[in-house]
Enzyme design. Structure first.
Site, PDB file in Angstrom:
ATOM      1  N   LYS A 158       0.831  -1.208   0.000  1.00  0.00           N
ATOM      2  CA  LYS A 158       0.000   0.000   0.000  1.00  0.00           C
ATOM      3  C   LYS A 158       0.866   1.259   0.000  1.00  0.00           C
ATOM      4  O   LYS A 158       0.580   2.223  -0.714  1.00  0.00           O
ATOM      5  CB  LYS A 158      -0.925  -0.020   1.220  1.00  0.00           C
ATOM      6  CG  LYS A 158      -1.760   1.208   1.411  1.00  0.00           C
ATOM      7  CD  LYS A 158      -2.789   1.376   0.315  1.00  0.00           C
ATOM      8  CE  LYS A 158      -3.692   2.572   0.624  1.00  0.00           C
ATOM      9  NZ  LYS A 158      -4.437   3.003  -0.529  1.00  0.00           N
ATOM     10  N   ILE A 159       1.938   1.270   0.776  1.00  0.00           N
ATOM     11  CA  ILE A 159       2.841   2.422   0.815  1.00  0.00           C
ATOM     12  C   ILE A 159       3.482   2.640  -0.558  1.00  0.00           C
ATOM     13  O   ILE A 159       3.587   3.770  -1.036  1.00  0.00           O
ATOM     14  CB  ILE A 159       3.913   2.232   1.912  1.00  0.00           C
ATOM     15  CG1 ILE A 159       3.271   2.351   3.296  1.00  0.00           C
ATOM     16  CG2 ILE A 159       5.044   3.238   1.764  1.00  0.00           C
ATOM     17  CD1 ILE A 159       4.166   1.919   4.434  1.00  0.00           C
TER      18      ILE A 159
END
Length: 71
Positions: free
Chosen positions: A48-49
């Site tokens: 996600k990052i």
């Protein structure tokens, strides 16, 4: 975003024990059309990052291009 959440089109990137993911996937499918198992604990957050970083880089490039075009 909110629109994707209302439409049930969210994407979930999940890390953790695979058997626990399998149990949770049924619930996540109700909220999202893409549920991806990324591996051990923390890998979903890392994915996600990376996704957010790529989006930010794209947005910065667009803003800089618009600024250059205006000038």
């Amino acid at each position: 975003g909110v629109g994707a959440a209302r439409a049930g089109n969210l994407t979930f990137m999940v890390g953790g024990v695979e058997q626990e993911f399998d149990a949770a996937k049924e619930l996540l499918i109700c909220m999202g059309s893409n549920v991806i198992y990324c591996g051990e604990v923390g890998t979903g957050q890392a994915a996600k990052i990376c996704n957010n970083m790529l989006l930010a880089i794209s947005m910065i490039g667009t803003a800089e291009t618009m600024n250059l075009g205006i000038r």
